[in-house]
Write a protein that holds these residues in place. Sequence first.
Motif, mmCIF file in Angstrom:
data_model
loop_
_atom_site.group_PDB
_atom_site.id
_atom_site.type_symbol
_atom_site.label_atom_id
_atom_site.label_comp_id
_atom_site.label_asym_id
_atom_site.label_seq_id
_atom_site.Cartn_x
_atom_site.Cartn_y
_atom_site.Cartn_z
ATOM 1 N N GLU A 1 0.837 -1.193 0.000
ATOM 2 C CA GLU A 1 0.000 0.000 0.000
ATOM 3 C C GLU A 1 0.878 1.252 0.000
ATOM 4 O O GLU A 1 0.610 2.216 -0.727
ATOM 5 C CB GLU A 1 -0.914 0.011 1.220
ATOM 6 N N GLN A 2 1.932 1.233 0.809
ATOM 7 C CA GLN A 2 2.854 2.369 0.865
ATOM 8 C C GLN A 2 3.577 2.550 -0.463
ATOM 9 O O GLN A 2 3.825 3.681 -0.896
ATOM 10 C CB GLN A 2 3.840 2.153 2.014
ATOM 11 N N LEU A 3 3.899 1.451 -1.128
ATOM 12 C CA LEU A 3 4.499 1.525 -2.460
ATOM 13 C C LEU A 3 3.540 2.205 -3.433
ATOM 14 O O LEU A 3 3.949 3.073 -4.216
ATOM 15 C CB LEU A 3 4.842 0.114 -2.946
ATOM 16 N N GLY A 4 2.270 1.831 -3.397
ATOM 17 C CA GLY A 4 1.286 2.457 -4.277
ATOM 18 C C GLY A 4 1.149 3.948 -4.025
ATOM 19 O O GLY A 4 1.046 4.751 -4.963
ATOM 20 N N LEU A 5 1.166 4.344 -2.750
ATOM 21 C CA LEU A 5 1.131 5.766 -2.413
ATOM 22 C C LEU A 5 2.303 6.504 -3.039
ATOM 23 O O LEU A 5 2.144 7.564 -3.653
ATOM 24 C CB LEU A 5 1.183 5.942 -0.892
ATOM 25 N N ALA A 6 3.510 5.946 -2.868
ATOM 26 C CA ALA A 6 4.707 6.600 -3.388
ATOM 27 C C ALA A 6 4.700 6.666 -4.909
ATOM 28 O O ALA A 6 5.122 7.672 -5.500
ATOM 29 C CB ALA A 6 5.955 5.854 -2.898
ATOM 30 N N GLU A 7 4.207 5.615 -5.561
ATOM 31 C CA GLU A 7 4.134 5.615 -7.028
ATOM 32 C C GLU A 7 3.244 6.747 -7.529
ATOM 33 O O GLU A 7 3.592 7.463 -8.464
ATOM 34 C CB GLU A 7 3.599 4.266 -7.526
ATOM 35 N N TRP A 8 2.073 6.878 -6.915
ATOM 36 C CA TRP A 8 1.162 7.943 -7.347
ATOM 37 C C TRP A 8 1.798 9.307 -7.134
ATOM 38 O O TRP A 8 1.688 10.193 -7.996
ATOM 39 C CB TRP A 8 -0.165 7.871 -6.597
ATOM 40 N N CYS A 9 2.440 9.491 -6.001
ATOM 41 C CA CYS A 9 3.057 10.789 -5.694
ATOM 42 C C CYS A 9 4.091 11.175 -6.745
ATOM 43 O O CYS A 9 4.117 12.323 -7.217
ATOM 44 C CB CYS A 9 3.711 10.749 -4.312
ATOM 45 N N LEU A 10 4.953 10.228 -7.116
ATOM 46 C CA LEU A 10 5.976 10.538 -8.110
ATOM 47 C C LEU A 10 5.348 10.811 -9.472
ATOM 48 O O LEU A 10 5.698 11.793 -10.146
ATOM 49 C CB LEU A 10 6.987 9.392 -8.213
ATOM 50 N N GLU A 11 4.419 9.979 -9.904
ATOM 51 C CA GLU A 11 3.789 10.169 -11.216
ATOM 52 C C GLU A 11 3.044 11.498 -11.289
ATOM 53 O O GLU A 11 3.135 12.224 -12.289
ATOM 54 C CB GLU A 11 2.839 9.008 -11.503
ATOM 55 N N GLU A 12 2.314 11.817 -10.240
ATOM 56 C CA GLU A 12 1.550 13.063 -10.227
ATOM 57 C C GLU A 12 2.478 14.270 -10.179
ATOM 58 O O GLU A 12 2.205 15.303 -10.811
ATOM 59 C CB GLU A 12 0.604 13.070 -9.022
ATOM 60 N N THR A 13 3.577 14.160 -9.451
ATOM 61 C CA THR A 13 4.531 15.277 -9.365
ATOM 62 C C THR A 13 5.220 15.509 -10.704
ATOM 63 O O THR A 13 5.394 16.659 -11.142
ATOM 64 C CB THR A 13 5.571 15.001 -8.272
ATOM 65 N N VAL A 14 5.623 14.433 -11.372
ATOM 66 C CA VAL A 14 6.239 14.562 -12.689
ATOM 67 C C VAL A 14 5.249 15.189 -13.675
ATOM 68 O O VAL A 14 5.606 16.088 -14.463
ATOM 69 C CB VAL A 14 6.725 13.190 -13.195
ATOM 70 N N ARG A 15 3.996 14.727 -13.648
ATOM 71 C CA ARG A 15 2.988 15.299 -14.543
ATOM 72 C C ARG A 15 2.816 16.796 -14.285
ATOM 73 O O ARG A 15 2.783 17.605 -15.221
ATOM 74 C CB ARG A 15 1.650 14.585 -14.333
ATOM 75 N N HIS A 16 2.706 17.173 -13.016
ATOM 76 C CA HIS A 16 2.477 18.576 -12.682
ATOM 77 C C HIS A 16 3.662 19.449 -13.097
ATOM 78 O O HIS A 16 3.467 20.533 -13.678
ATOM 79 C CB HIS A 16 2.239 18.718 -11.180
ATOM 80 N N THR A 17 4.866 18.994 -12.836
ATOM 81 C CA THR A 17 6.034 19.825 -13.148
ATOM 82 C C THR A 17 6.317 19.887 -14.651
ATOM 83 O O THR A 17 7.057 20.761 -15.101
ATOM 84 C CB THR A 17 7.283 19.303 -12.414
ATOM 85 N N ARG A 18 5.724 18.995 -15.424
ATOM 86 C CA ARG A 18 5.797 19.114 -16.883
ATOM 87 C C ARG A 18 4.826 20.172 -17.398
ATOM 88 O O ARG A 18 5.120 20.867 -18.366
ATOM 89 C CB ARG A 18 5.469 17.763 -17.538
ATOM 90 N N GLU A 19 3.680 20.271 -16.755
ATOM 91 C CA GLU A 19 2.641 21.172 -17.239
ATOM 92 C C GLU A 19 2.772 22.583 -16.665
ATOM 93 O O GLU A 19 2.331 23.546 -17.293
ATOM 94 C CB GLU A 19 1.267 20.596 -16.865
ATOM 95 N N ARG A 20 3.354 22.696 -15.481
ATOM 96 C CA ARG A 20 3.488 23.996 -14.825
ATOM 97 C C ARG A 20 4.698 24.740 -15.396
ATOM 98 O O ARG A 20 5.813 24.198 -15.429
ATOM 99 C CB ARG A 20 3.671 23.779 -13.323
ATOM 100 N N HIS A 21 4.486 25.969 -15.886
ATOM 101 C CA HIS A 21 5.566 26.736 -16.523
ATOM 102 C C HIS A 21 5.923 27.977 -15.699
ATOM 103 O O HIS A 21 5.058 28.628 -15.113
ATOM 104 C CB HIS A 21 5.158 27.176 -17.932
ATOM 105 N N GLN A 22 7.216 28.250 -15.674
ATOM 106 C CA GLN A 22 7.743 29.510 -15.154
ATOM 107 C C GLN A 22 8.878 29.950 -16.075
ATOM 108 O O GLN A 22 9.650 29.113 -16.560
ATOM 109 C CB GLN A 22 8.254 29.356 -13.716
#
Length: 368
Positions: A233-254
């Motif tokens: 379960e903890q592995l699944g939590l960490a997987e989602w966190c990394l995938e979601e963070t990578v997605r967000h930092t690709r879409e967020r521009h500065q």
Amino acid sequence: MTDLTEPTEQPLDLLYSETEDDLRAAVRALLTDRAGHQTLLGRIETDSPYVPGLWKSLAADIGAAGLLVPEKLGGQGASHREAAVVLEELGRAVTPLPYLTSGVVATETLLALVGESEEAVGLLADLASGRTVAVLAVPLSTAPDAEPPVGNSVAGVADAVAADVFLVPRADGLYAVPAAEASVEAQTPLDLTRPLARVTPTAGSGTLLAGTEATRAAVRRGLLAGAGLLASEQLGLAEWCLEETVRHTRERHQFNRPVGSFQALKHRMAQLWQDLVGARAAARAAADALATGSADAPLTVAVAQAYCSKAAVRAAEECVQLHGGIGMTWEHPAHLVLKRAKSDQIALGSAGRHQDAIAALVGLEPPL
């Protein structure tokens, strides 16, 4: 010289089988359709976080509740490896379901009593079918090597509000107590997706399933399986966190470029990926050791918990921080993941407790 005629334990298999991949696809499709994060954000503001009908779909229709139960006892005859895949997906979605407590901990506790009690066999069939939810009446923080409390009232029992039956350790053995014969007082948890409650069975209620010694061994077996699969379960939590963070930092521009292209953020996400690889190896090793009945299962489980609990919290904290302002809001699911990770960090034994267990199992002095 090694005697080649002596039997040797089967080496750990950390890879996912085709069956496990198919099970993952089915569970993920169900959770995506019925229990997305936006659905959960709405549910946690109600009296119950559980999505109506979801337990039946997972436990009965997919058959997840009976994965650990042999076919001759009414289950699917699978193993801890398949149950671990289900928990990975439940962790990714932060799904409020009593799968860990009923489908793993209570089920494993009853499996240890198959030769001791006909009542346990009948209850197992009900659990495997998904008709009944059973919860072991011990605090969520109870470690596998701890003595279960035997008082009249137990606080911090996870998923007690969803239980049909409580498995209650008492001084003279383990009792199956119908939920109607116990008082369940809801408590305020950190993790709103895993409700806690104080359970007080009525004096003299319940059916005796096993004596004192059998109860101690059965409860330890249930908690050991729970701790080992909690790592998934903890592995699944960490997987989602990394995938979601990578997605967000690709879409967020500065400055007209994705923030994920900044070197400082790249390094932080690379470290998360390294943590995730280690967590996957540790969680899969624990699931495989439990599935094969390895003599090293207690050690492998302790290693998985000592590592994965920290990895999940770190991933969740980084997810909140790297999302910036939106990560701090109630509208984003990052706070659900962080609270589940922090709750899991002390569930079924803290990382420090498991580190002490590792030291004892390998004959080392634990740190002061």
